[in-house]
Design an enzyme around this catalytic site. Sequence first.
Site, short mmCIF file in Angstrom:
data_model
loop_
_atom_site.label_atom_id
_atom_site.label_comp_id
_atom_site.label_asym_id
_atom_site.label_seq_id
_atom_site.Cartn_x
_atom_site.Cartn_y
_atom_site.Cartn_z
N SER A 193 44.88 40.11 50.59
CA SER A 193 44.49 39.12 49.60
C SER A 193 42.97 38.87 49.61
O SER A 193 42.20 39.77 49.33
CB SER A 193 45.27 37.82 49.84
N ASP A 226 41.07 37.34 43.05
CA ASP A 226 40.86 37.71 44.44
C ASP A 226 41.29 39.16 44.64
O ASP A 226 41.58 39.87 43.68
CB ASP A 226 41.58 36.74 45.39
N ASP A 259 43.87 40.83 45.61
CA ASP A 259 45.13 41.37 45.09
C ASP A 259 45.53 40.74 43.75
O ASP A 259 46.65 40.93 43.28
CB ASP A 259 46.26 41.23 46.11
N ASP A 271 46.29 37.83 42.67
CA ASP A 271 47.33 36.81 42.51
C ASP A 271 46.74 35.41 42.42
O ASP A 271 47.45 34.43 42.33
CB ASP A 271 48.38 36.89 43.62
#
Length: 445
Positions: A99, A242, A244, A246
């Site tokens: 992440s 960010d 990833d 999400d």
Amino acid sequence: MTLFGTDGVRGKAGKKVSAVNTMRLAMATGIYFKQFAKTNKILVGKDTRRSGYMIENALVSGLTAVGFDVIQIGPMPTPAIAFLTENMRCDAGIMISASHNPYYDNGIKFFDSEGNKLNRSEEEKIEEIFADDDALEDAQVTGKYIGKSKRIDDVIGRYIVHIKNSFPKSLSLAGKRVVIDCANGAGYIVGPTVLQELGAEVVVVGDEPDGFNINEGCGAMHPENLAKVVLDKRADIGLALDGDADRLVVVDEKGETVDGDKLMAVLAVHLKNTGELRGDGMVATVMSNQGLEEYLLEHGITVYRSAVGDKNVVEMMQEKGVNFGGEQSGHIIFSDYAKTGDGISSALQALAYLVSTGTKTSEAFNPYESYPQMLVNLPIEEKKPLESIEGLEQLMEQVEAEGMRHLFRYSGTENKIRLLLEGKNEKALETMMDECMDFFKRTLV
């Protein structure tokens, strides 16, 4: 043995998240999902970290060793894995990502066949198998039963179509100048493509991943850099993802970062006004500002508070029968379109509101006065059980006696304790935070 944190397994690549541990974890996961298998396929995606290659290969080895076929789809946002796992009828989905963490960390997130993150009970069962040498040895197959893997590079189109369907067909982004910072991460293709196809004039930054620059001075953790580009390009809005994709952070046309709680508040009221908000409620976490709760109550919307983590938000959304929720940090879930935090989908919801109301970003997302809050992430050496720390109960009583709300919790992914204080007097907050930091430095550092 505890492997899982607040969002899957995460740690330094090559250490906790090593090839050996990953292959073992893949075998344990395969053994667990075998009991539910219908298609005998598991989907694997990743973000743009160099270590993703190592981890991906280790996952494939472990999964095929216990008889699963693996579909590798390369760099893709976490919410895309959730969607595509169900869309492609796989028995499970796996996302390789840490992440917002630096490039040298990595992690592994798991989804069931319906695209839901695993609950704690499911994680514990996988941890038990992981620790059982005999179970891992006995589960390995031979001959024609060994699984195979294949790489599919064109599934990104399915996700792009899915995301675009969350934007009202009656609206267009024509005339909107949008800056998107992709954090050199998993959303570097999908994010700009979706915005361009919906008609926006798009300025893209953070779209040149090299395996080491993910989240480095860019993305949702560094909105100040996005703000400079927004001002320089005279854009209507800035969107930061960010690593990833999400999570979403919004910057207005004046270069100011939009408060995550206020963004959720405006979207919740908008969804209620359009008849799309189910159950007249939404889920926020214990980190969200009290101002959010009071504002939404005035609009007939109940706020339910969950533990930190978008997985916990989703679980409470299902429990309370609502379809909207999120975290102050930028994980926003509109479950009609996504089963986990989705930065790009959230961006489209915000843009749809701006287009439909004709308001500027700076005017649209500032609906109430927040209570002053202070959040400190304090590095620590060990995570003692909080209830065992002598003097902590008295400290919390002191905080409450000052009329402040507090939250002390360990990070699920790093050796840090997060200290949150909220109250009406900023000066008093600063004084109390100093006392809290001194206390935890004495007891944990």
